[in-house]
Write a protein that holds these residues in place. Structure first.
Motif, PDB file in Angstrom:
ATOM      1  N   ILE A  43       0.562  -1.586  -0.255  1.00  0.00           N
ATOM      2  CA  ILE A  43      -0.020   0.284   0.273  1.00  0.00           C
ATOM      3  C   ILE A  43       0.636   1.734   0.402  1.00  0.00           C
ATOM      4  CG2 ILE A  43      -1.636   1.790   1.455  1.00  0.00           C
ATOM      5  CD1 ILE A  43      -3.534  -1.154   2.127  1.00  0.00           C
ATOM      6  N   ALA A  44       1.740   1.474   0.746  1.00  0.00           N
ATOM      7  CA  ALA A  44       3.185   2.464   0.583  1.00  0.00           C
ATOM      8  C   ALA A  44       3.439   3.244  -0.576  1.00  0.00           C
ATOM      9  CB  ALA A  44       4.247   1.660   2.141  1.00  0.00           C
ATOM     10  N   GLN A  45       3.585   1.561  -1.643  1.00  0.00           N
ATOM     11  CA  GLN A  45       4.347   1.314  -2.075  1.00  0.00           C
ATOM     12  C   GLN A  45       3.460   2.052  -3.556  1.00  0.00           C
ATOM     13  OE1 GLN A  45       5.762  -2.161  -3.900  1.00  0.00           O
ATOM     14  NE2 GLN A  45       6.696  -0.737  -6.177  1.00  0.00           N
ATOM     15  N   PHE A  46       2.163   1.426  -3.454  1.00  0.00           N
ATOM     16  CA  PHE A  46       1.632   2.173  -4.381  1.00  0.00           C
ATOM     17  C   PHE A  46       1.319   3.951  -4.201  1.00  0.00           C
ATOM     18  CE2 PHE A  46       0.513  -1.784  -4.987  1.00  0.00           C
ATOM     19  CZ  PHE A  46       0.380  -2.251  -6.294  1.00  0.00           C
ATOM     20  N   ILE A  47       0.948   4.392  -2.356  1.00  0.00           N
ATOM     21  CA  ILE A  47       1.336   5.834  -2.450  1.00  0.00           C
ATOM     22  C   ILE A  47       2.100   6.513  -2.892  1.00  0.00           C
ATOM     23  CG2 ILE A  47       0.775   7.169  -0.602  1.00  0.00           C
ATOM     24  CD1 ILE A  47      -0.839   5.108   0.538  1.00  0.00           C
ATOM     25  N   GLY A  48       3.233   5.767  -2.169  1.00  0.00           N
ATOM     26  CA  GLY A  48       4.387   6.686  -2.609  1.00  0.00           C
ATOM     27  C   GLY A  48       4.867   6.832  -4.215  1.00  0.00           C
ATOM     28  N   HIS A  49       4.515   5.971  -5.270  1.00  0.00           N
ATOM     29  CA  HIS A  49       4.565   5.793  -6.563  1.00  0.00           C
ATOM     30  C   HIS A  49       3.572   6.982  -7.049  1.00  0.00           C
ATOM     31  CE1 HIS A  49       7.065   2.790  -7.925  1.00  0.00           C
ATOM     32  NE2 HIS A  49       6.834   2.459  -7.421  1.00  0.00           N
ATOM     33  N   GLY A  50       2.470   7.049  -6.970  1.00  0.00           N
ATOM     34  CA  GLY A  50       1.172   7.682  -6.871  1.00  0.00           C
ATOM     35  C   GLY A  50       1.493   9.017  -6.597  1.00  0.00           C
ATOM     36  N   VAL A  51       1.972   9.341  -5.261  1.00  0.00           N
ATOM     37  CA  VAL A  51       2.372  10.248  -4.446  1.00  0.00           C
ATOM     38  C   VAL A  51       3.789  11.300  -5.583  1.00  0.00           C
ATOM     39  CG1 VAL A  51       3.163  12.385  -3.342  1.00  0.00           C
ATOM     40  CG2 VAL A  51       0.972  10.461  -2.856  1.00  0.00           C
ATOM     41  N   PHE A  52       5.008  10.751  -5.644  1.00  0.00           N
ATOM     42  CA  PHE A  52       6.288  11.178  -5.782  1.00  0.00           C
ATOM     43  C   PHE A  52       6.551  10.506  -7.339  1.00  0.00           C
ATOM     44  CE2 PHE A  52       6.214  10.718  -1.268  1.00  0.00           C
ATOM     45  CZ  PHE A  52       6.850  11.561  -0.423  1.00  0.00           C
ATOM     46  N   GLU A  53       6.732  10.042  -7.995  1.00  0.00           N
ATOM     47  CA  GLU A  53       6.339  10.080  -9.693  1.00  0.00           C
ATOM     48  C   GLU A  53       4.846   9.774 -10.462  1.00  0.00           C
ATOM     49  OE1 GLU A  53       7.683   5.728  -9.840  1.00  0.00           O
ATOM     50  OE2 GLU A  53       9.223   5.617  -9.130  1.00  0.00           O
ATOM     51  N   GLY A  54       3.856  10.104 -10.033  1.00  0.00           N
ATOM     52  CA  GLY A  54       2.391  10.542 -10.648  1.00  0.00           C
ATOM     53  C   GLY A  54       2.684   9.167 -11.933  1.00  0.00           C
ATOM     54  N   ARG A  55       2.765   8.374 -11.074  1.00  0.00           N
ATOM     55  CA  ARG A  55       2.268   7.247 -12.356  1.00  0.00           C
ATOM     56  C   ARG A  55       2.065   5.205 -10.890  1.00  0.00           C
ATOM     57  NH1 ARG A  55       6.547   4.883 -15.815  1.00  0.00           N
ATOM     58  NH2 ARG A  55       8.218   4.509 -14.460  1.00  0.00           N
ATOM     59  N   ALA A  56       1.539   4.766 -11.592  1.00  0.00           N
ATOM     60  CA  ALA A  56       1.859   3.156 -11.134  1.00  0.00           C
ATOM     61  C   ALA A  56       2.511   2.879 -10.823  1.00  0.00           C
ATOM     62  CB  ALA A  56       0.431   2.492 -12.222  1.00  0.00           C
ATOM     63  N   PRO A  57       3.034   1.496 -10.179  1.00  0.00           N
ATOM     64  CA  PRO A  57       3.910   0.707  -9.811  1.00  0.00           C
ATOM     65  C   PRO A  57       4.264   0.147 -10.739  1.00  0.00           C
ATOM     66  CG  PRO A  57       2.747   0.510  -7.989  1.00  0.00           C
ATOM     67  CD  PRO A  57       2.209   1.274  -9.311  1.00  0.00           C
ATOM     68  N   ALA A  58       5.534  -0.689 -11.244  1.00  0.00           N
ATOM     69  CA  ALA A  58       6.267  -1.312 -12.110  1.00  0.00           C
ATOM     70  C   ALA A  58       5.109  -2.416 -11.889  1.00  0.00           C
ATOM     71  CB  ALA A  58       7.709  -1.464 -12.721  1.00  0.00           C
ATOM     72  N   LEU A  59       4.479  -3.053 -11.136  1.00  0.00           N
ATOM     73  CA  LEU A  59       3.644  -3.926 -11.072  1.00  0.00           C
ATOM     74  C   LEU A  59       2.516  -4.316 -12.264  1.00  0.00           C
ATOM     75  CD1 LEU A  59       2.958  -6.199  -9.586  1.00  0.00           C
ATOM     76  CD2 LEU A  59       1.768  -4.945  -8.105  1.00  0.00           C
ATOM     77  N   PHE A  60       1.970  -3.235 -12.606  1.00  0.00           N
ATOM     78  CA  PHE A  60       1.461  -3.358 -13.550  1.00  0.00           C
ATOM     79  C   PHE A  60       1.663  -2.915 -14.712  1.00  0.00           C
ATOM     80  CE2 PHE A  60      -1.205  -0.321 -10.044  1.00  0.00           C
ATOM     81  CZ  PHE A  60      -1.790  -1.394 -10.226  1.00  0.00           C
ATOM     82  N   ASP A  61       3.239  -3.036 -14.877  1.00  0.00           N
ATOM     83  CA  ASP A  61       3.605  -3.253 -16.311  1.00  0.00           C
ATOM     84  C   ASP A  61       4.953  -4.181 -16.839  1.00  0.00           C
ATOM     85  OD1 ASP A  61       3.225  -0.098 -17.017  1.00  0.00           O
ATOM     86  OD2 ASP A  61       5.362   0.652 -15.791  1.00  0.00           O
ATOM     87  N   ASN A  62       4.591  -5.065 -15.592  1.00  0.00           N
ATOM     88  CA  ASN A  62       5.664  -5.945 -15.577  1.00  0.00           C
ATOM     89  C   ASN A  62       5.276  -6.983 -14.340  1.00  0.00           C
ATOM     90  OD1 ASN A  62       7.746  -8.542 -15.871  1.00  0.00           O
ATOM     91  ND2 ASN A  62       8.905  -6.929 -18.296  1.00  0.00           N
ATOM     92  N   LEU A  63       4.601  -7.791 -14.438  1.00  0.00           N
ATOM     93  CA  LEU A  63       4.286  -8.978 -13.004  1.00  0.00           C
ATOM     94  C   LEU A  63       6.233  -9.357 -12.719  1.00  0.00           C
ATOM     95  CD1 LEU A  63       3.357  -9.490 -11.229  1.00  0.00           C
ATOM     96  CD2 LEU A  63       2.598 -11.244 -11.932  1.00  0.00           C
ATOM     97  N   VAL A  64       6.842  -9.868 -14.052  1.00  0.00           N
ATOM     98  CA  VAL A  64       8.511 -10.448 -13.265  1.00  0.00           C
ATOM     99  C   VAL A  64       9.919  -9.152 -13.234  1.00  0.00           C
ATOM    100  CG1 VAL A  64      10.211 -11.837 -14.845  1.00  0.00           C
ATOM    101  CG2 VAL A  64       7.888 -12.723 -15.121  1.00  0.00           C
TER     102      VAL A  64
END
Length: 155
Positions: free
Chosen positions: A71-92
């Protein structure tokens, strides 16, 4: 009589995954992977010990911490990078390569393979520039648009 030290590494799912990760990391980068593999096995041994000692409570706490960190990673990516974490791009990439990337960053901090770090930093900057150019501007179109195969940059 000498005491024998036993390491709690039963052949369970966690141990198998730690061994697989360690072996693949060694194949990707022998020195860095060789330094990380024992840490993975030590962490697995620690997790097995906690599970053996505290039963399912250890797993419940570990799962809770894991969920909070995601959850912290999702929030951090949204707030500081303005995009979704790499989890959504490539699971591996998210589950296998990202931990190794963090390990490499730690090694780079201590001077490991400085030439590789320079090349990676340059490549990352190029990727950031591509990402920034592809970001939509006020009207929803990317900053770069293609015209007959040529990139035309709006300023």
């Amino acid at each position: 009589m000498a005491h024998i030290i036993t390491i709690p590494l039963p052949p369970n799912f966690g141990t198998v995954i730690a061994v697989i990760y360690g072996l693949l990391y060694v194949l990707m980068e022998p020195v860095a992977g060789g330094l990380l593999a024992p840490l993975l096995l030590a962490g697995t041994a620690g997790a097995n010990y906690l599970t053996k000692t505290y039963g399912s409570t250890a797993n419940q706490v570990a799962i809770g911490v894991h969920v909070i960190c995601w959850i912290a990673q999702f929030i951090g990516h949204g707030v500081f990078e303005g995009r979704a974490p790499a989890l959504f791009d490539n699971l591996v990439q998210a589950l296998f390569l990202a931990p190794f990337f963090v390990w490499m960053e730690i090694l780079f901090y201590f001077g490991y393979r400085s030439e590789l770090k320079k090349r990676l930093d340059k490549s990352v900057l190029q990727e950031i520039e591509k990402y920034e150019r592809a970001k939509p501007v006020g009207n929803g179109t990317p900053k770069d648009k293609k015209t007959n195969g040529n990139v035309v940059r709006d300023h």
